[in-house]
Motif scaffolding. Structure first.
Motif, short mmCIF file in Angstrom:
data_model
loop_
_atom_site.label_atom_id
_atom_site.label_comp_id
_atom_site.label_asym_id
_atom_site.label_seq_id
_atom_site.Cartn_x
_atom_site.Cartn_y
_atom_site.Cartn_z
N THR A 160 -62.01 -48.76 -38.38
CA THR A 160 -61.47 -49.94 -39.07
C THR A 160 -62.34 -50.25 -40.27
OG1 THR A 160 -60.70 -50.83 -36.96
CG2 THR A 160 -60.82 -52.36 -38.82
N ALA A 161 -61.70 -50.30 -41.45
CA ALA A 161 -62.47 -50.54 -42.68
C ALA A 161 -63.18 -51.89 -42.65
CB ALA A 161 -61.55 -50.46 -43.89
N LYS A 162 -62.50 -52.91 -42.13
CA LYS A 162 -63.10 -54.23 -42.03
C LYS A 162 -62.73 -54.85 -40.68
CE LYS A 162 -63.34 -55.31 -46.97
NZ LYS A 162 -62.96 -56.27 -48.03
N ALA A 163 -63.72 -55.05 -39.85
CA ALA A 163 -63.49 -55.70 -38.57
C ALA A 163 -63.54 -57.22 -38.76
CB ALA A 163 -64.55 -55.24 -37.56
N ASN A 164 -63.63 -57.96 -37.67
CA ASN A 164 -63.61 -59.42 -37.75
C ASN A 164 -64.75 -59.99 -38.58
OD1 ASN A 164 -61.33 -59.49 -36.14
ND2 ASN A 164 -62.50 -59.66 -34.23
N ASN A 165 -65.88 -59.28 -38.61
CA ASN A 165 -67.04 -59.78 -39.37
C ASN A 165 -67.00 -59.33 -40.83
OD1 ASN A 165 -67.58 -57.08 -39.08
ND2 ASN A 165 -69.48 -57.34 -37.92
N GLY A 166 -65.96 -58.60 -41.22
CA GLY A 166 -65.83 -58.14 -42.59
C GLY A 166 -66.48 -56.81 -42.86
N TYR A 167 -67.12 -56.22 -41.83
CA TYR A 167 -67.77 -54.93 -41.97
C TYR A 167 -67.00 -53.88 -41.18
CZ TYR A 167 -71.42 -58.17 -43.34
OH TYR A 167 -72.12 -59.19 -43.93
N PRO A 168 -67.18 -52.59 -41.51
CA PRO A 168 -66.50 -51.53 -40.74
C PRO A 168 -66.83 -51.64 -39.27
CG PRO A 168 -67.46 -50.64 -42.75
CD PRO A 168 -67.96 -52.05 -42.64
N GLY A 169 -65.85 -51.31 -38.42
CA GLY A 169 -66.06 -51.42 -36.99
C GLY A 169 -65.12 -50.53 -36.20
N ASN A 170 -64.97 -50.83 -34.91
CA ASN A 170 -64.12 -50.08 -34.00
C ASN A 170 -64.58 -48.62 -33.92
OD1 ASN A 170 -62.07 -49.43 -32.24
ND2 ASN A 170 -60.48 -49.29 -33.82
N TYR A 171 -65.80 -48.44 -33.48
CA TYR A 171 -66.37 -47.10 -33.37
C TYR A 171 -65.85 -46.40 -32.11
CZ TYR A 171 -69.58 -48.46 -37.05
OH TYR A 171 -70.10 -48.88 -38.25
N PRO A 172 -65.37 -45.16 -32.22
CA PRO A 172 -64.81 -44.47 -31.06
C PRO A 172 -65.89 -43.78 -30.23
CG PRO A 172 -64.62 -43.08 -32.97
CD PRO A 172 -65.25 -44.37 -33.46
N ARG A 173 -65.58 -43.48 -28.99
CA ARG A 173 -66.44 -42.66 -28.15
C ARG A 173 -65.97 -41.21 -28.19
NH1 ARG A 173 -71.04 -44.63 -27.59
NH2 ARG A 173 -71.41 -43.41 -25.70
N GLN A 174 -64.76 -41.00 -28.70
CA GLN A 174 -64.19 -39.67 -28.82
C GLN A 174 -64.12 -39.29 -30.31
OE1 GLN A 174 -63.36 -37.65 -26.37
NE2 GLN A 174 -62.32 -36.01 -27.49
N MET A 175 -64.50 -38.07 -30.64
CA MET A 175 -64.44 -37.61 -32.02
C MET A 175 -63.03 -37.75 -32.58
SD MET A 175 -64.98 -33.75 -33.54
CE MET A 175 -66.59 -33.46 -32.82
N GLU A 176 -62.96 -38.16 -33.86
CA GLU A 176 -61.67 -38.28 -34.53
C GLU A 176 -61.63 -37.36 -35.74
OE1 GLU A 176 -59.54 -41.72 -34.85
OE2 GLU A 176 -59.88 -42.12 -32.72
N GLN A 177 -60.43 -37.06 -36.20
CA GLN A 177 -60.26 -36.21 -37.36
C GLN A 177 -59.13 -36.74 -38.24
OE1 GLN A 177 -59.13 -32.42 -35.50
NE2 GLN A 177 -57.06 -32.70 -36.30
N VAL A 178 -59.20 -36.40 -39.51
CA VAL A 178 -58.13 -36.76 -40.45
C VAL A 178 -58.10 -35.67 -41.52
CG1 VAL A 178 -59.58 -38.18 -41.99
CG2 VAL A 178 -57.13 -38.62 -41.82
N THR A 179 -56.90 -35.38 -42.00
CA THR A 179 -56.74 -34.36 -43.04
C THR A 179 -56.36 -35.04 -44.36
OG1 THR A 179 -56.07 -32.68 -41.44
CG2 THR A 179 -55.46 -32.30 -43.73
#
Length: 319
Positions: A160-179
């Motif tokens: 998440t680019a901006k969580a409730n505090n205005g900073y990036p958040g929602n860190y996963p425990r599983q690796m993610e990928q994007v193309t």
């Protein structure tokens, strides 16, 4: 400037506010990967609390390729630098809680001698493991992919680019990928993007409308393209303004610009394995596929002797 390290952000938040427009990096708009995906990709954790600091890629049984700013730099005006006792490599699993994961000690850290903390130039580093890591290695790409080429970036960074505090958040425990597609440097240097700040040793990737990108915690991880069915690393997650913002593409260290420097430490066939060899990950370390076993050597020698013996016996006398 950088796809800032999560640990540094958290450490500095109580001291002073972080600029929301600070240049940072993470996986936004991506998806979780399978359990056995990307075996060469590792997480770099802190020994202090086991948090993921950055990502990296195993390009040699003894060497991990990552970003220079994962090791040292400045965040909010404060200098930081990590030594070998401060970091550990996590490999063998895409899930941070997986029992299949393995932790490896680091015996040496090499940051590019011309790494510039102020503008992110030469943002590359190598970590030497305490022992060979018997797993799949990934060759680096010593050429430059054409604009529009689809490239994949992976990591455990913020979703998440901006969580409730205005900073990036929602860190996963599983690796993610994007193309994301490769973007020409001239497009990335346009006035509505980075206005000339992108150097030739940097590489941009993403969509003009944003929405997909690497983020905080993904720093140091690999950007990869597929060539003849084999993935090769073309970039290192380095920096970018915000996360997945329109016109603000992800900025990566262009690996091709540092192939010679990398090979001083991780020489071929590891750093630049031929496609035929790299197609089987086991070929990338001693004892794997592509290594001729002594048993087979003995068998071949015996076979040649038998063939030679049979050939001379069958020849007419006097010839």
């Amino acid at each position: 400037m950088y796809k800032l390290l999560r640990l540094i952000l958290l450490a500095l938040l109580p001291m002073q506010a972080v600029n929301a427009n600070e240049m940072t990096m993470r996986i936004v708009g991506g998806n979780p990967v399978g359990q056995n995906a990307w075996p060469s990709v590792v997480a770099i954790k802190t020994t202090r609390d086991g948090q993921v600091l950055c990502g990296g890629n195993l390009i040699h049984p003894m060497w991990v390729l990552t970003a220079g700013h994962c090791i040292k730099g400045e965040a909010e005006g404060l200098y930081y630098e990590y030594g070998t006792p401060d970091l550990v490599i996590f490999s063998g699993a895409t899930g941070l809680d997986s029992p299949n994961g393995r932790h490896m000690q680091i015996q040496r850290i090499v940051v590019h001698p011309n790494y510039n903390m102020s503008n992110g130039a030469n943002d590359v580093a190598l970590l030497m493991l305490s022992a060979p890591l018997e797993g799949a290695t990934m060759p680096v790409y010593a050429d430059n992919p054409a604009p529009g080429t689809p490239a994949t970036v992976v990591g455990w960074g913020a979703r998440t680019a901006k969580a409730n505090n205005g900073y990036p958040g929602n860190y996963p425990r599983q690796m993610e990928q994007v193309t994301v597609p490769i973007v020409p440097n001239e497009v990335c240097n346009a006035p509505n993007s980075y206005g000339g700040k992108i150097q030739s040793s940097m590489l941009c990737a993403g969509y003009p409308q944003g929405g997909r990108d690497a983020c905080v915690g993904d720093s140091g991880g690999p950007l990869m393209v597929q060539q003849n069915g084999v993935y090769r690393q073309i970039g290192i997650v380095s920096q970018g303004e915000g996360c997945a913002m329109a016109g603000k593409y992800g900025i990566y260290t262009r690996v091709a610009s540092y192939a010679g420097w990398i090979q001083q430490f991780a020489p071929p066939p590891y750093a630049q394995a031929p496609v035929a060899q790299a197609s089987d990950p086991r070929a990338n370390y001693p004892g794997g596929a592509g290594t001729l076993n002594i048993t087979w050597l003995g068998f071949l020698a015996l076979l040649l002797c038998l063939v030679k013996k049979y050939r001379f016996r069958s020849q007419p006398q006097g010839i």
